[in-house]
Design an enzyme around this catalytic site. Structure first.
Site, PDB file in Angstrom:
ATOM      1  N   LYS A 174       0.851  -1.198   0.000  1.00 47.09           N
ATOM      2  CA  LYS A 174       0.000   0.000   0.000  1.00 47.09           C
ATOM      3  C   LYS A 174       0.889   1.253   0.000  1.00 47.09           C
ATOM      4  O   LYS A 174       2.103   1.161   0.233  1.00 47.09           O
ATOM      5  CB  LYS A 174      -0.927  -0.014   1.208  1.00 47.09           C
ATOM      6  CG  LYS A 174      -0.236   0.023   2.566  1.00 47.09           C
ATOM      7  CD  LYS A 174      -1.231  -0.199   3.689  1.00 47.09           C
ATOM      8  CE  LYS A 174      -0.535  -0.236   5.032  1.00 47.09           C
ATOM      9  NZ  LYS A 174      -1.475  -0.605   6.122  1.00 47.09           N
ATOM     10  N   ARG A 181     -11.278   0.002  14.374  1.00 47.48           N
ATOM     11  CA  ARG A 181     -11.358   0.744  13.114  1.00 47.48           C
ATOM     12  C   ARG A 181     -12.337  -0.020  12.223  1.00 47.48           C
ATOM     13  O   ARG A 181     -13.458   0.400  12.030  1.00 47.48           O
ATOM     14  CB  ARG A 181      -9.981   0.875  12.449  1.00 47.48           C
ATOM     15  CG  ARG A 181      -9.012   1.758  13.224  1.00 47.48           C
ATOM     16  CD  ARG A 181      -7.763   2.056  12.430  1.00 47.48           C
ATOM     17  NE  ARG A 181      -7.193   0.857  11.816  1.00 47.48           N
ATOM     18  CZ  ARG A 181      -6.005   0.793  11.237  1.00 47.48           C
ATOM     19  NH1 ARG A 181      -5.243   1.863  11.170  1.00 47.48           N
ATOM     20  NH2 ARG A 181      -5.563  -0.324  10.705  1.00 47.48           N
ATOM     21  N   TYR A 198      15.598  30.190   8.007  1.00 47.90           N
ATOM     22  CA  TYR A 198      14.364  30.829   8.456  1.00 47.90           C
ATOM     23  C   TYR A 198      14.242  30.783   9.971  1.00 47.90           C
ATOM     24  O   TYR A 198      14.555  29.774  10.595  1.00 47.90           O
ATOM     25  CB  TYR A 198      13.154  30.095   7.866  1.00 47.90           C
ATOM     26  CG  TYR A 198      12.986  30.289   6.384  1.00 47.90           C
ATOM     27  CD1 TYR A 198      12.785  31.551   5.833  1.00 47.90           C
ATOM     28  CD2 TYR A 198      13.021  29.191   5.524  1.00 47.90           C
ATOM     29  CE1 TYR A 198      12.625  31.719   4.464  1.00 47.90           C
ATOM     30  CE2 TYR A 198      12.864  29.348   4.153  1.00 47.90           C
ATOM     31  CZ  TYR A 198      12.658  30.619   3.632  1.00 47.90           C
ATOM     32  OH  TYR A 198      12.498  30.775   2.292  1.00 47.90           O
ATOM     33  N   MET A 208      11.988  24.350   2.223  1.00 49.83           N
ATOM     34  CA  MET A 208      11.265  23.574   1.224  1.00 49.83           C
ATOM     35  C   MET A 208      12.184  22.734   0.336  1.00 49.83           C
ATOM     36  O   MET A 208      11.911  21.565   0.064  1.00 49.83           O
ATOM     37  CB  MET A 208      10.403  24.503   0.360  1.00 49.83           C
ATOM     38  CG  MET A 208       9.476  23.751  -0.566  1.00 49.83           C
ATOM     39  SD  MET A 208       8.534  24.816  -1.650  1.00 49.83           S
ATOM     40  CE  MET A 208       7.275  25.425  -0.557  1.00 49.83           C
TER      41      MET A 208
HETATM   42  C1  LIG Z   1      -0.731  -1.771   6.686  1.00 49.38           C
HETATM   43  C2  LIG Z   1      -1.293  -3.068   7.097  1.00 49.38           C
HETATM   44  C3  LIG Z   1      -0.455  -4.138   7.410  1.00 49.38           C
HETATM   45  C4  LIG Z   1       1.049  -4.006   7.464  1.00 49.38           C
HETATM   46  O1  LIG Z   1       1.418  -3.339   8.653  1.00 49.38           O
HETATM   47  P1  LIG Z   1       2.970  -3.148   9.066  1.00 49.38           P
HETATM   48  O2  LIG Z   1       2.928  -2.591  10.427  1.00 49.38           O
HETATM   49  O3  LIG Z   1       3.539  -2.176   8.078  1.00 49.38           O
HETATM   50  O4  LIG Z   1       3.584  -4.480   8.964  1.00 49.38           O
HETATM   51  C5  LIG Z   1      -1.031  -5.359   7.709  1.00 49.38           C
HETATM   52  N1  LIG Z   1      -2.374  -5.509   7.718  1.00 49.38           N
HETATM   53  C6  LIG Z   1      -3.215  -4.495   7.433  1.00 49.38           C
HETATM   54  C7  LIG Z   1      -4.679  -4.725   7.478  1.00 49.38           C
HETATM   55  C8  LIG Z   1      -2.705  -3.250   7.122  1.00 49.38           C
HETATM   56  O5  LIG Z   1      -3.546  -2.243   6.836  1.00 49.38           O
END
Ligand SMILES: *Cc1c(COP(=O)(O)O)cnc(C)c1O
Length: 369
Positions: A35, A130, A260, A308
């Site tokens: 992801k 969640r 800055y 930046m």
């Molecule tokens: C992002 C995610 C992972 C991986 O998590 P890490 O801490 O990066 O290993 C695993 N399962 C789900 C559902 C996630 O959203």
């Protein structure tokens, strides 16, 4: 000449880290989590680096389709499932596994005729709060999903809140596993529990964590999931080296200030180097004075405010610093987690925030810059 700032991606380290994950959970199949543009490494590089994974997991349907276009033929999992009913036919057409975490998603599957069966991960909320069905709602959700003709395999899935800390005072892995077990009691099917932290604890918790599928993310990118142990302690290697060069040098006298806000003031004569890298590249703007950086192989630190496109570093420990001196912002020789910790964040955020304007190349460690 391009700007000297470059992120070098170490595909060999990605392979190595995946092998580490597999060694921790040898009985499990592994989803490599790609992801967020493979945690900033690029989706296609994620696919190449994790070619040995059993599947790739990510968030967006369009990126799942892109993986198919790029030639990935093994399983793909959408970690949050679909966002709209119009995505359902795509799951069947491109053989994409979907997480199912809500009643709304079950309804989407019920209403759409699936002309080819799909596999799903049904998510249980075991305390993260969640996504997912509570343990006491889970069997009913399963039953309803099971009744949909187009749904083939249902894998039971949950996610840990504190896998980096075995004895967390509020919610332990063990408690989440206990709730999970209660929720899936009597239901057949494979199980998927562990993220990186869970995978790295697999050796300790092998009995409890009976994962058919693990879902490592950060560990594959050479970052620690936390818990006070470093990526190096876990035998992981950096997969991204952010490097640049010194593009100017300033000679300061006592009382001179830098950048800055004039936040840094020299107490005596010193040299500072200006590095071609700033917060618009993904370097944390909040990196305080003292955040580590390597110049010409010498460890030194950030001085003044990160701006930046540029940042300034103390050249006192770097004997022969010159314009063109090589700078490592993180990666090979400087764990990203150290830079993150100094800046009050985690390695995950720094990787993911790598800006699109940064040039990216592939190379082994030691070959960047
Ligand atoms: C992002 C995610 C992972 C991986 O998590 P890490 O801490 O990066 O290993 C695993 N399962 C789900 C559902 C996630 O959203």
């Amino acid at each position: 000449m391009p700007r000297p700032l470059c992120a070098t991606i170490h595909l060999d380290s990605m392979q190595h880290n995946l092998a580490r994950a597999r060694a921790c959970a040898p009985q499990s199949k592994a989803w490599a989590v790609v992801k967020a543009n493979a945690y900033g490494h690029g989706l296609e590089r994620g696919m190449k680096g994790f070619a040995q994974a059993d599947g790739l997991a990510l968030i967006e349907t369009e990126n799942a389709l892109r993986l198919r276009e790029l030639g990935w033929t093994k399983p793909i999992l959408l970690l949050e499932g679909i966002f709209d009913a119009s995505d359902v036919p795509l799951l069947a057409e491109h053989d994409i596994n979907s997480t199912v975490h809500s009643l709304e998603q079950i309804k989407m599957l019920e209403y759409t005729q699936l002309y080819r069966p799909i596999d799903v991960h049904l998510k249980m909320n075991t305390g993260m709060n969640r996504l997912g069905f509570r343990p006491d709602e889970y069997a009913a959700a399963y039953k309803r999903l099971r009744a949909i003709p187009g749904v083939r395999n249902i894998t039971h899935m949950t996610h840990f809140a504190n896998a980096d800390e075995l004895e967390h005072p509020r919610l332990t892995i063990s408690e989440q596993v206990r709730r999970f077990r209660t929720g899936v009691e009597g239901l057949g099917g494979e199980r998927s529990l562990s993220n990186s932290a869970g995978v790295l604890h697999q050796e300790v918790l092998a009995q409890e964590l009976q994962n058919d599928w693990v879902r490592p993310g950060i560990m594959l990118y050479g970052g620690t999931p936390g818990g006070g142990r470093t990526a190096h302690d876990f035998g992981l290697r950096p997969t991204m080296t952010l490097s640049s060069e010194i593009i100017a040098i300033q000679q300061l006298e006592a009382g001179d200030t830098v950048g800055y806000g004039s936040r840094f003031e020299a107490t005596g004569a010193m040299q500072v180097g200006v590095v071609a890298c700033g917060y618009a590249d993904g370097y944390p703007r909040h990196a305080p004075h003292g955040t580590p950086v390597i110049v010409d192989g010498m460890r030194t630190s950030v001085v003044g405010r990160v701006s930046m496109d540029m940042m300034t570093v103390d050249l006192t420990p770097v004997a022969n610093a010159r314009v063109g001196s090589k700078v490592t912002l993180w990666g090979d020789g400087l764990p990203i987690d150290e830079v993150a910790a100094a800046s009050g964040t985690i390695g995950y955020e720094l990787m993911c925030a790598l800006a699109p304007r940064v040039r990216v190349s592939e190379g082994r460690m030691g070959t960047h810059g």
